[in-house]
Each structure stands twice: as structure tokens, then as C-alpha cells.
Write a protein that holds these residues in place. Structure first.
Motif, PDB file in Angstrom:
ATOM      1  N   ILE A  71      76.025 -53.499 -45.210  1.00  0.00           N
ATOM      2  CA  ILE A  71      74.827 -52.800 -45.113  1.00  0.00           C
ATOM      3  C   ILE A  71      73.908 -53.575 -43.900  1.00  0.00           C
ATOM      4  O   ILE A  71      73.403 -52.661 -43.269  1.00  0.00           O
ATOM      5  CB  ILE A  71      74.072 -52.879 -46.521  1.00  0.00           C
ATOM      6  N   LEU A  72      73.970 -54.759 -43.760  1.00  0.00           N
ATOM      7  CA  LEU A  72      73.531 -55.399 -42.816  1.00  0.00           C
ATOM      8  C   LEU A  72      73.909 -55.136 -41.540  1.00  0.00           C
ATOM      9  O   LEU A  72      73.175 -55.001 -40.456  1.00  0.00           O
ATOM     10  CB  LEU A  72      73.175 -56.848 -42.993  1.00  0.00           C
ATOM     11  N   GLY A  73      75.149 -55.090 -41.437  1.00  0.00           N
ATOM     12  CA  GLY A  73      75.739 -54.605 -40.254  1.00  0.00           C
ATOM     13  C   GLY A  73      75.555 -53.349 -39.676  1.00  0.00           C
ATOM     14  O   GLY A  73      75.471 -52.895 -38.597  1.00  0.00           O
ATOM     15  N   CYS A  74      75.558 -52.293 -40.831  1.00  0.00           N
ATOM     16  CA  CYS A  74      75.180 -51.043 -40.552  1.00  0.00           C
ATOM     17  C   CYS A  74      73.598 -50.847 -39.996  1.00  0.00           C
ATOM     18  O   CYS A  74      73.575 -50.271 -39.010  1.00  0.00           O
ATOM     19  CB  CYS A  74      75.337 -50.299 -41.667  1.00  0.00           C
ATOM     20  N   ILE A  75      72.861 -51.553 -40.275  1.00  0.00           N
ATOM     21  CA  ILE A  75      71.390 -51.714 -39.945  1.00  0.00           C
ATOM     22  C   ILE A  75      71.316 -52.341 -38.580  1.00  0.00           C
ATOM     23  O   ILE A  75      70.755 -51.869 -37.881  1.00  0.00           O
ATOM     24  CB  ILE A  75      70.592 -52.195 -41.054  1.00  0.00           C
ATOM     25  N   HIS A  76      72.033 -53.504 -38.568  1.00  0.00           N
ATOM     26  CA  HIS A  76      71.891 -54.176 -37.228  1.00  0.00           C
ATOM     27  C   HIS A  76      72.601 -53.360 -35.988  1.00  0.00           C
ATOM     28  O   HIS A  76      72.061 -53.472 -35.210  1.00  0.00           O
ATOM     29  CB  HIS A  76      72.760 -55.464 -37.414  1.00  0.00           C
ATOM     30  N   LEU A 109      63.947 -58.083 -49.547  1.00  0.00           N
ATOM     31  CA  LEU A 109      65.306 -58.546 -49.096  1.00  0.00           C
ATOM     32  C   LEU A 109      65.419 -57.920 -47.641  1.00  0.00           C
ATOM     33  O   LEU A 109      65.824 -58.684 -46.717  1.00  0.00           O
ATOM     34  CB  LEU A 109      66.198 -58.206 -49.871  1.00  0.00           C
ATOM     35  N   LEU A 110      65.423 -56.720 -47.464  1.00  0.00           N
ATOM     36  CA  LEU A 110      65.662 -56.082 -46.291  1.00  0.00           C
ATOM     37  C   LEU A 110      64.520 -56.540 -44.969  1.00  0.00           C
ATOM     38  O   LEU A 110      65.065 -56.752 -43.952  1.00  0.00           O
ATOM     39  CB  LEU A 110      65.284 -54.467 -46.244  1.00  0.00           C
ATOM     40  N   ALA A 111      63.330 -56.763 -45.456  1.00  0.00           N
ATOM     41  CA  ALA A 111      62.326 -57.302 -44.411  1.00  0.00           C
ATOM     42  C   ALA A 111      62.780 -58.613 -44.008  1.00  0.00           C
ATOM     43  O   ALA A 111      62.842 -59.047 -42.802  1.00  0.00           O
ATOM     44  CB  ALA A 111      61.003 -57.406 -44.894  1.00  0.00           C
ATOM     45  N   ARG A 112      63.161 -59.609 -45.031  1.00  0.00           N
ATOM     46  CA  ARG A 112      63.621 -60.850 -44.657  1.00  0.00           C
ATOM     47  C   ARG A 112      64.734 -60.891 -43.798  1.00  0.00           C
ATOM     48  O   ARG A 112      64.933 -61.719 -42.481  1.00  0.00           O
ATOM     49  CB  ARG A 112      63.880 -61.875 -45.840  1.00  0.00           C
ATOM     50  N   GLU A 113      65.865 -60.155 -44.049  1.00  0.00           N
ATOM     51  CA  GLU A 113      67.035 -60.095 -42.983  1.00  0.00           C
ATOM     52  C   GLU A 113      66.653 -59.421 -41.780  1.00  0.00           C
ATOM     53  O   GLU A 113      67.278 -59.899 -40.741  1.00  0.00           O
ATOM     54  CB  GLU A 113      68.075 -59.299 -44.046  1.00  0.00           C
ATOM     55  N   ILE A 114      66.065 -58.393 -41.805  1.00  0.00           N
ATOM     56  CA  ILE A 114      65.682 -57.823 -40.259  1.00  0.00           C
ATOM     57  C   ILE A 114      64.916 -58.847 -39.430  1.00  0.00           C
ATOM     58  O   ILE A 114      65.243 -59.020 -38.314  1.00  0.00           O
ATOM     59  CB  ILE A 114      65.035 -56.623 -40.565  1.00  0.00           C
ATOM     60  N   ARG A 115      63.782 -59.550 -40.227  1.00  0.00           N
ATOM     61  CA  ARG A 115      63.231 -60.522 -39.455  1.00  0.00           C
ATOM     62  C   ARG A 115      64.027 -61.565 -38.934  1.00  0.00           C
ATOM     63  O   ARG A 115      63.926 -62.121 -37.750  1.00  0.00           O
ATOM     64  CB  ARG A 115      62.099 -61.302 -40.588  1.00  0.00           C
ATOM     65  N   ASN A 116      64.773 -61.861 -39.862  1.00  0.00           N
ATOM     66  CA  ASN A 116      66.150 -62.986 -39.294  1.00  0.00           C
ATOM     67  C   ASN A 116      67.034 -62.745 -38.251  1.00  0.00           C
ATOM     68  O   ASN A 116      67.300 -63.643 -37.516  1.00  0.00           O
ATOM     69  CB  ASN A 116      66.776 -63.471 -40.555  1.00  0.00           C
ATOM     70  N   LEU A 117      66.989 -61.333 -38.065  1.00  0.00           N
ATOM     71  CA  LEU A 117      67.730 -60.743 -36.957  1.00  0.00           C
ATOM     72  C   LEU A 117      67.120 -60.893 -35.443  1.00  0.00           C
ATOM     73  O   LEU A 117      67.484 -60.560 -34.585  1.00  0.00           O
ATOM     74  CB  LEU A 117      68.251 -59.179 -37.182  1.00  0.00           C
ATOM     75  N   ALA A 163      54.897 -54.330 -33.918  1.00  0.00           N
ATOM     76  CA  ALA A 163      56.020 -53.994 -34.748  1.00  0.00           C
ATOM     77  C   ALA A 163      57.198 -53.102 -34.271  1.00  0.00           C
ATOM     78  O   ALA A 163      56.870 -52.392 -33.246  1.00  0.00           O
ATOM     79  CB  ALA A 163      55.432 -53.275 -35.841  1.00  0.00           C
ATOM     80  N   GLU A 164      58.463 -53.649 -34.430  1.00  0.00           N
ATOM     81  CA  GLU A 164      59.443 -53.074 -33.897  1.00  0.00           C
ATOM     82  C   GLU A 164      60.525 -52.191 -34.922  1.00  0.00           C
ATOM     83  O   GLU A 164      61.133 -51.380 -34.831  1.00  0.00           O
ATOM     84  CB  GLU A 164      60.589 -53.851 -33.156  1.00  0.00           C
ATOM     85  N   VAL A 165      60.070 -52.628 -36.247  1.00  0.00           N
ATOM     86  CA  VAL A 165      60.712 -51.986 -37.329  1.00  0.00           C
ATOM     87  C   VAL A 165      59.800 -51.748 -38.226  1.00  0.00           C
ATOM     88  O   VAL A 165      58.981 -52.836 -38.773  1.00  0.00           O
ATOM     89  CB  VAL A 165      62.071 -52.948 -37.934  1.00  0.00           C
ATOM     90  N   ALA A 166      59.694 -50.621 -38.896  1.00  0.00           N
ATOM     91  CA  ALA A 166      58.660 -50.344 -40.011  1.00  0.00           C
ATOM     92  C   ALA A 166      59.389 -49.893 -41.261  1.00  0.00           C
ATOM     93  O   ALA A 166      60.385 -49.051 -41.033  1.00  0.00           O
ATOM     94  CB  ALA A 166      57.569 -49.437 -39.470  1.00  0.00           C
ATOM     95  N   ILE A 167      59.223 -50.446 -42.281  1.00  0.00           N
ATOM     96  CA  ILE A 167      59.947 -50.152 -43.663  1.00  0.00           C
ATOM     97  C   ILE A 167      58.742 -49.574 -44.308  1.00  0.00           C
ATOM     98  O   ILE A 167      57.675 -49.893 -44.902  1.00  0.00           O
ATOM     99  CB  ILE A 167      60.384 -51.562 -44.358  1.00  0.00           C
ATOM    100  N   LEU A 168      59.268 -48.180 -44.840  1.00  0.00           N
ATOM    101  CA  LEU A 168      58.340 -47.130 -45.900  1.00  0.00           C
ATOM    102  C   LEU A 168      58.848 -47.833 -47.016  1.00  0.00           C
ATOM    103  O   LEU A 168      59.776 -47.285 -47.394  1.00  0.00           O
ATOM    104  CB  LEU A 168      58.534 -45.788 -45.270  1.00  0.00           C
ATOM    105  N   ASP A 169      57.882 -48.480 -47.927  1.00  0.00           N
ATOM    106  CA  ASP A 169      58.073 -48.741 -49.262  1.00  0.00           C
ATOM    107  C   ASP A 169      57.840 -47.290 -49.856  1.00  0.00           C
ATOM    108  O   ASP A 169      56.787 -47.071 -49.848  1.00  0.00           O
ATOM    109  CB  ASP A 169      57.188 -49.890 -49.416  1.00  0.00           C
ATOM    110  N   ASP A 170      58.697 -46.844 -50.675  1.00  0.00           N
ATOM    111  CA  ASP A 170      58.674 -45.882 -51.409  1.00  0.00           C
ATOM    112  C   ASP A 170      58.250 -44.702 -50.418  1.00  0.00           C
ATOM    113  O   ASP A 170      57.347 -43.818 -50.817  1.00  0.00           O
ATOM    114  CB  ASP A 170      57.532 -45.810 -52.268  1.00  0.00           C
ATOM    115  N   GLY A 171      59.073 -44.416 -49.532  1.00  0.00           N
ATOM    116  CA  GLY A 171      58.777 -43.490 -48.473  1.00  0.00           C
ATOM    117  C   GLY A 171      60.028 -42.277 -48.419  1.00  0.00           C
ATOM    118  O   GLY A 171      59.932 -41.332 -47.537  1.00  0.00           O
ATOM    119  N   TYR A 172      60.814 -42.141 -49.320  1.00  0.00           N
ATOM    120  CA  TYR A 172      61.561 -41.114 -49.358  1.00  0.00           C
ATOM    121  C   TYR A 172      61.434 -39.675 -49.525  1.00  0.00           C
ATOM    122  O   TYR A 172      61.903 -38.797 -48.860  1.00  0.00           O
ATOM    123  CB  TYR A 172      62.844 -41.337 -50.520  1.00  0.00           C
TER     124      TYR A 172
END
Length: 833
Positions: free
Chosen positions: A819-824, A525-533, A603-612
Motif C-alpha cells: 500500500i505504501l509503495g503504491c501511494i509512493h 497512520l497514512l499521514a505519518r507515513e507520507i510525512r516520513n516520505l 501542503a503537497e498532500v491532503a488527506i480527506l478524512d471521511d471523504g469518500y
């Protein structure tokens, strides 16, 4: 104390024999009640359940039967092969159970709690589990269950103030009863607090909600409502006032209020339902003394008539439906020191409700409705008259209350389903259920040990000395592990260990528990939304259980899959399948995979899956996921529990995302919010739900990226078998049930299980035997399942049952903009776009 109780019980039975004799003459069905209570249960009823691993639900009287009704429907769905036995104490409860509970195999009277008799009945039936509804604790019966190792689960548990005080006098007897119960599923936090005060282990107490919110037997269509009105001869009315479950001393105030209503509405009608049918003649006399003409419901059914002012409801179990005809409802037992009656039946019809000030037996429900101004509480007769007249005059206020009661009922549904899942988990914990069933047996000894180990650390039952010593050793190791985690994290915080920084914006997505929180669909979900931005985004996965070995592996370039599920690992493969235009890379060091993504994919944004926990890489935003169903695991660190880090470590998170909140109780959600407020004042707290997107045939699912499949609504009403090897199988099964599918069986394998073709063929064959129309698996399972086409299944089995993959997506619950506003906003500030 047990001996004193038994002596007292025998004396009481001997003393009330004359009373039994009188009641046997006066009450229809009382003789049969006594026969069965003494152990003489009809052979045809016993044959259906005795020695057949049945689920025994005990509901004392009408109120408990109403609460049990939705439970039994859910138990039937959850355990389609287990017979269900319902026992009751009262004649009215027996008649009600036979009328509204259609899913029970047998309905009997509960045995008297005499020492030999109770044990005899338990041995004769030998149930799989005994489930008392609300607070039906009987010492001898529970002792027999304890002796025979039969688990006991209290459902829809309710403890009143009086009960707390009364039970405390039982001393050691109370300890034995409470100690026998394996799980307490309580209606509310107050009930949970009371049962803990009585001695229950807090770890065994769960708040599931009130199952009476789920009851449907009172559902009445417009046509049925009109039929009731016609049968009672009150068609021509200016409004109907209904007083339900009234006690001695309450009819007079009700009649006074009715008199005042009639001054404004001369054709208004009144329906009175006395709590005790033996008082019907008395109530009729009171009405006549007040100058009103009455008619009994039973008489009107035989000889229809009109012209009466008041209908006296003298039937059993009908009040729940008759509430539908009232415009204003008074629920009795509340203007006297009885403690009130349940207001949920009139609330289910969306009625304006009035009660007296004595509602101590239903504190939580009363408080809930009072807080929302959905019930009016009066102190005396004068206030009752005033409020009844006001509601009949003020249509706007009455309609507001009606809407609010319906809203409350809708919001609080789901207790029965949660109880069924809780029972499932208690009885058939993952490997025990699958292996005990004998349907499909895993030959993987490592997996079987993992399953046993998982149950061992989660079990709250008493163990032998050796097992207790083993768990103690695990606990010591968990303390050591926790100390090392804290030490390592402190090293990064204070600069002892250095962090590497990528030349792009980094979002870490992870959790503090092992498995089952929904990281993969959230990352999608986050990857799609960030890509759409408008940002070029990549996902960096560690490649858990991947056969590929190397520093950087490209699972997908966003256009083509370059690895199989076995090579990439199931999580990375799933991400790649669902994300066109989003590259997915695997590798043990995210700095290396991130650098490769920047160089080769821009890449401009990298999402670490299971990266906490991947502390060696600096990140711009930390998102921690918290499963709202399996809250913080079992509370222990690895290896004693499932916590990767102490709960206090959520203080690092910028966003705390509660997942699967639609499947969690309100209490669980509130508890998580409280913990977050205590540990992390700055985090944005967001909730999400898992929604099925479609059902895709297994062969089609393997074919390409982003398969769509058939609409989820096409599964409504279909009989399916759920097969899963995931961290939280109950959540998956509830998702199917919420869609309207009928889950006739569920097979649970250990998490990340590698399926064989034979296992899936066995599952399909079992589905046919159980008359299932499809086998349904998760996407996480699909990557581990060999491709089985229709031709393969038919060729091997000679018959066809489709295997569907349910595609799930995450959606934010009313918080998407936050959440999307915060990320954007953060992306714009740091990337300048």
C-alpha cells in the motif's frame, strides 16, 4: 406433530424402564442421573442459578462438554455477574464437566424432554438465555423457552449429513424448533448451509468457528507428560502408538499395524482408548488373542508395573491429555461407518494423525487438515499398517505433520471469544444493557431514541404490526435515498455537476457504512507515513459535531492545538493530538480548507478524512475502509440500515482496506474479498489490524500532543471495566481481552455520547464495587470526558480507581510495502519528487 412426538416420547420412556433398572445396578452414578433427569435436581445446585438470570449452556456428552469449556470461560469474562448453569445428558459428560469446567456455578443433568417436565424445569430456573452446544434441539424444552420468551442461541453448531436427512422428517416440529432459535453460531460454512437448508433464517446464521480449537483443558507440560508415561509404565519405549476412541472392528487393524511397527522398534508401546468403557474386557481379550500383554490404566494407578505391551485407557475424560504421550495417533470411528471422531484433541498437542475414510461427521475439520497434509486418511487395514510404519520410520515427515497441526490450531483459535461477543450483542445491545443494568442512566432523550432506533433497524426478531409498518416506511425511504445517491453520483460522473481540483495530491479516506471502521487511526497512520516520505501533508476533516462555525478552522498547525475537543469535534481533535508536524483543518467544504492548507502550510498532500462521499472535490486516490467484523452493516441503505451507498459503489476505490481483520472470522474475510472481486477488479486489497499502543491516564492524555503512557503489557491480568460510546464497542472490549486484561464489566453509551462528570464518577464507583483495578476508555471517548484527576476522583468518591485511555494504532497486515509503495509511486509520478 408435537402431539405425536409427545406420545412417542412417553412410550419410549416406559419401554426403557427395564434398561434403566439394569444400568442403575451396573453404572456408577446412573441413579443420580435419572433422578435429575426426572426433575429432582439437588437444592444446593438449584439455589445457585434458579431465578437469577443465569446463562444455561447445554452440552450433551463428553464431546460437547469439551466444546463448551472455552465458551464458558469467555462467558464468565463477558458476563461476570450472571451465574452459569451447565447441563449434560450422559454420566461421562457429567464427570467430564465437573473435571474441566471450573467457571460454571452449577452442573446438572438435563431433564427428559417430556411435555410437563421440560416446561417445569424452564419455569423453575428461568434462565437469561438457553445455549445448546452443537445440535441439541429438544422440541418440548424449546417450546417452553418460546412460551417464556427466553432467547435461544445455538453455539458451536454442527449439523451432519445424517442429521439433515433425519431432521427433515420432523416437518412442522422442525419448523417450531428452528424458529425458536434466536441466533445460530455455526462451526463452518458447511454447517451454516445445512442449518439454513433445515429452515433457519440466513440472517440469523453466523459462522464463528470451532470452539474446540480454543480448549485448554488438554494442555500438558513436559513434566505432566512424563508423569503420564511413568504412571502407565511405558517409560522405556522406541515410540508410542495411540489409538483413540476405537469402535468394534477397529482394534484388529490397530494391532496388526502395531505388530509391524514392532519388527523395526521392538520396544514400541501401544495405548488403546475404546470409545465405550463397557467394551474394555472385550478389547483386552482381542489384545491377548493377538499375543500381547496388556494393563489397564486404572490398575496401573493403584499398582504401578512395567513389562506390558499395551495400556488400555479405561478412564473417563482423560484421553484429551493422554494424546500428548503418543508419537503417532489413530483416531477411531473412521474405519467403520460411524463417521469418525474429532481430531482436534491430538492436533492440539501437535501430533501426526491418521484416520479412516469415514469422517463424514467432521467433514470441515477433516478437509481443513487434509488440505494442509496434516492428516493421513487410509482406506483399509493394510493402508493403516503401511502409514503407521512409515511415520515411525520417517522422522522428518512426522515432525512436518506435527508442526502443521500446531499451526492450524493456532490459526483457528478465537471461536469462543467471537461467540461470547455475539451473545453479548444479542442480549445486551448497547442501550438495553446499560439502561437495564441500572448503573448509569443517560438523561439525553435524543441519544436514548437513537439507541432504540439503531436496535430497531438491526433487529432480526419479529415485531408487532405497527413496528413492521414503521420499518416498511423506512425501507421505502431507503430506496428513495439510494436512488438519489445513484442519481447524484451519476451527475458527477457525466459532468452534470462539476468537481473542483486542488493544487496538491488528494487522498480520500472513507467508507460506505456509518461509523466504526477505524478511519481516524488509519488517517493518522497514512499521514505519518507520507510525512516520513518527505511530503508536507495535511488532514482535512469536516468537523463533525464541532461547535466551531466558519469556513476554515485550524485545529492544529502541527505544533500547537488551537481548539478544544468541543470546538473541533472528537475525530478532528484526536487526529491533531497524535500528529506532530501535520496540520489538521476542519470545514464543511474541503476545497476551501485545502486551498487554505496550500497557501498557509505549503501542503503537497491532503488527506480527506471521511471523504469518500465528498464527490464535489476531485481526488487522486480513493481508499475505502471495510470493517471485517461488522461486515457492510445490516445490508440496507439509510435510514433502514447503515449503508451510505450501495455496496456496488466500492467500484470507485483504488484501495480497499479491510480493518480489524484480527477480530474477524475467516469466513467474514473471505466474503469481503469475494464481494470486492465481484464489484472492483482493479482495487488493491489490503488488510489492517488495530493494535493498542499504550494506556494513558485521562489527565495526562489531555495534557499534550502524542502522549505515550504505560506499556500495554502492564494491563495483562488486571481487572478492568470498559466504558465506551463508539460505533463498535464489542471490538474495543475484545481488544482489551486480547491484551490479557480481565473485562469484569462493560458500559456502552450511544455513539458520540457527551459524558458528564457524574457519569464518569458513577463508572469509577461501580468499578470499585466490582473490584476492578481501572476504568478503560477509548480515545474517541476521552475527547468527550471531562478531565478527572486523581485528586478529583478521591475527593468525590473517597477512593481511587484510575481512568485510562487506550491509545490505538493501525498497522497493515503483511501488506505495508504494497500500500505504501503504491501511494509512493503515485506521488512521485504526479508530484515529481
Amino acid at each position: 406433530m408435537q402431539l405425536l412426538y409427545n406420545i412417542a416420547a412417553i412410550i419410549v420412556v416406559l419401554l426403557i424402564i427395564p434398561v434403566f433398572a439394569v444400568r442403575a445396578i451396573r453404572e456408577r452414578g446412573f441413579v443420580e442421573r435419572i433422578r435429575q433427569s426426572l426433575g429432582f435436581v439437588p437444592e444446593e445446585e438449584l439455589a445457585k442459578v434458579a431465578k437469577k438470570n443465569c446463562i444455561w449452556v447445554h452440552a450433551a456428552s463428553v464431546g460437547e462438554v469439551v466444546a463448551a469449556s472455552p465458551l464458558i470461560k469467555e462467558f464468565r469474562k463477558e458476563f461476570p455477574k450472571s451465574p452459569i448453569l451447565v447441563s449434560v445428558v450422559t454420566t461421562s459428560g457429567y464427570e467430564m464437566a465437573n473435571r474441566i469446567i471450573k467457571d460454571a456455578d452449577s452442573i446438572i443433568y438435563f431433564p427428559l424432554d417430556l411435555p410437563l417436565l421440560a416446561a417445569h424445569m424452564v419455569r423453575m430456573i428461568t434462565p437469561r438465555v438457553f445455549m445448546p452446544v452443537e445440535t441439541e434441539l429438544w422440541p418440548n424444552f424449546l417450546r417452553a423457552c418460546r412460551t417464556m420468551n427466553i432467547p435461544v442461541m445455538m453455539v458451536n453448531g454442527r449439523i451432519s449429513d445424517k442429521s439433515v436427512k433425519r431432521y427433515h422428517h420432523l416437518h412442522s416440529l422442525l419448523d417450531d424448533m428452528i424458529g425458536t432459535v434466536t441466533k445460530f453460531a455455526m462451526q463452518s460454512p458447511i454447517d451454516a448451509e445445512y442449518i439454513i437448508r433445515l429452515g433457519a433464517n440466513p440472517n440469523l446464521v453466523v459462522v464463528t468457528g470451532n470452539t474446540k480449537f480454543d480448549q485448554t483443558y488438554t494442555d500438558v507440560s513436559t513434566k505432566e507428560k512424563q508423569r503420564l508415561i511413568d504412571e502407565m509404565g511405558i517409560q522405556n519405549n522406541d515410540g508410542i502408538f495411540l489409538a483413540g476412541s476405537t469402535h468394534r472392528g477397529e482394534e484388529e487393524p490397530v494391532l496388526q499395524a502395531f505388530k509391524e511397527v514392532r519388527k523395526e522398534k521392538p520396544n514400541a508401546k501401544l495405548v488403546i482408548a475404546p470409545r465405550e468403557l463397557l467394551r474394555v474386557r472385550e478389547v483386552i481379550a482381542i489384545c491377548h488373542s493377538a499375543g500381547f500383554k496388556t494393563a489397564r490404566r486404572t490398575e496401573l494407578l493403584e499398582h504401578p508395573s512395567e513389562g506390558h505391551d499395551i495400556v488400555i485407557l479405561d478412564t473417563i475424560g482423560e484421553l484429551g491429555q493422554v494424546y500428548s504421550v503418543g508419537d503417532v495417533i489413530y483416531v477411531g470411528g473412521s474405519l467403520i461407518a460411524h463417521g469418525g471422531h474429532n481430531i482436534l484433541e491430538p492436533a492440539a498437542h501437535g501430533k501426526a494423525i491418521i484416520v479412516g475414510f469415514n469422517m463424514f461427521n467432521f467433514k470441515e475439520t477433516h478437509a481443513l487438515f487434509t488440505k494442509r497434509s496434516a492428516v493421513i486418511t487410509v482406506q483399509n487395514s493394510a493402508e493403516l499398517t503401511q502409514e503407521v510404519v512409515r511415520l515411525f520410520s520417517d522422522d522428518e515427515e512426522r515432525h512436518r505433520m506435527e508442526s502443521e497441526t500446531l499451526a492450524i490450531c493456532s490459526e483457528n483459535k478465537g471461536a469462543a471469544r467471537r461467540s461470547a461477543i455475539l451473545l453479548h450483542e444479542m442480549l445486551e445491545q448497547v442501550e438495553e444493557r446499560r439502561l437495564a443494568s441500572g448503573y448509569i442512566k443517560s438523561t439525553n432523550k435524543v441519544e436514548n431514541f437513537q439507541t432504540y432506533f439503531y436496535h430497531l433497524i438491526h433487529s432480526r426478531k419479529s415485531h408487532g404490526l405497527l413496528v413492521q409498518m414503521f420499518i416498511a416506511v423506512l425501507y421505502i425511504f431507503s430506496l428513495i435515498y439510494g436512488g438519489l445517491v445513484n442519481l447524484k453520483l451519476a451527475g458527477y460522473k457525466f459532468g452534470v455537476f462539476s468537481r473542483k481540483k486542488l493544487g496538491c495530491y488528494v487522498i480520500s479516506l472513507g467508507n460506505i457504512t456509518v461509523g466504526g471502521t477505524g478511519k481516524t487511526p488509519t488517517a493518522q497512520l497514512l499521514a505519518r507515513e507520507i510525512r516520513n516520505l518527505g511530503y508536507r501533508v495535511v488532514i482535512l476533516n469536516r468537523g463533525y459535531r464541532a461547535k466551531w462555525r466558519g469556513e476554515v478552522g485550524v485545529v492544529s498547525d502541527g505544533k500547537t492545538l488551537h481548539m478544544t475537543a468541543a470546538e473541533a469535534g472528537d475525530e478532528a481533535y484526536m487526529l491533531a493530538k497524535h500528529l506532530p508536524d501535520v496540520p489538521v483543518l476542519i470545514g464543511p467544504e474541503r476545497y476551501q480548507t485545502g486551498t487554505y492548507a496550500i497557501e498557509h502550510f505549503g501542503a503537497e498532500v491532503a488527506i480527506l478524512d471521511d471523504g469518500y462521499q465528498h464527490w464535489q472535490l476531485d481526488r487522486d486516490m480513493d481508499i475505502v475502509l471495510i470493517d471485517a467484523v461488522n461486515v457492510f452493516g445490516n445490508g440496507y441503505m439509510l435510514p433502514r440500515g447503515t449503508l451510505r451507498e450501495p455496496i456496488s459503489h466500492i467500484d470507485r476505490a483504488d484501495i480497499c482496506l479491510l480493518t480489524k481483520v484480527d477480530q474477524a472470522s475467516e469466513t467474514s474475510r473471505q466474503y469481503i474479498h469475494t464481494v470486492i472481486e465481484e464489484e472492483n477488479e482493479h482495487a488493491l486489497v489490503v488488510e489492517s489490524v488495530h493494535r493498542p499502543r499504550g494506556f494513558i491516564e485521562l489527565a495526562d492524555w489531555h495534557a499534550n500532543i502524542a502522549s505515550e503512557g504505560i506499556d500495554v503489557n502492564q494491563m495483562k491480568g488486571k481487572r478492568v471495566m470498559a466504558v465506551s460510546a463508539i460505533g463498535n464497542p464489542a471490538s474495543f472490549e475484545q481488544t482489551l481481552a486480547n491484551l490479557g486484561a480481565v473485562v469484569v464489566e462493560s458500559l456502552r453509551f450511544p455513539d458520540h455520547h457527551d459524558y458528564t462528570e457524574q457519569e464518569m464518577l458513577d463508572a469509577a464507583n461501580l468499578a470499585v464495587q466490582m473490584d476492578a483495578e481501572a476504568v478503560v476508555i477509548t480515545e474517541k471517548d476521552a475527547v468527550k470526558v471531562p478531565i478527572l484527576t486523581r485528586d478529583t476522583i478521591v475527593g468525590k468518591l473517597g477512593h481511587m480507581v484510575p481512568i485510562y485511555v487506550v491509545s490505538v494504532e493501525v498497522t497493515f497486515r503483511d501488506d505495508a510495502d504494497r500500500i505504501l509503495g503504491c501511494i509512493h509511486k503515485d506521488l512521485k509520478e504526479k508530484l515529481g519528487k
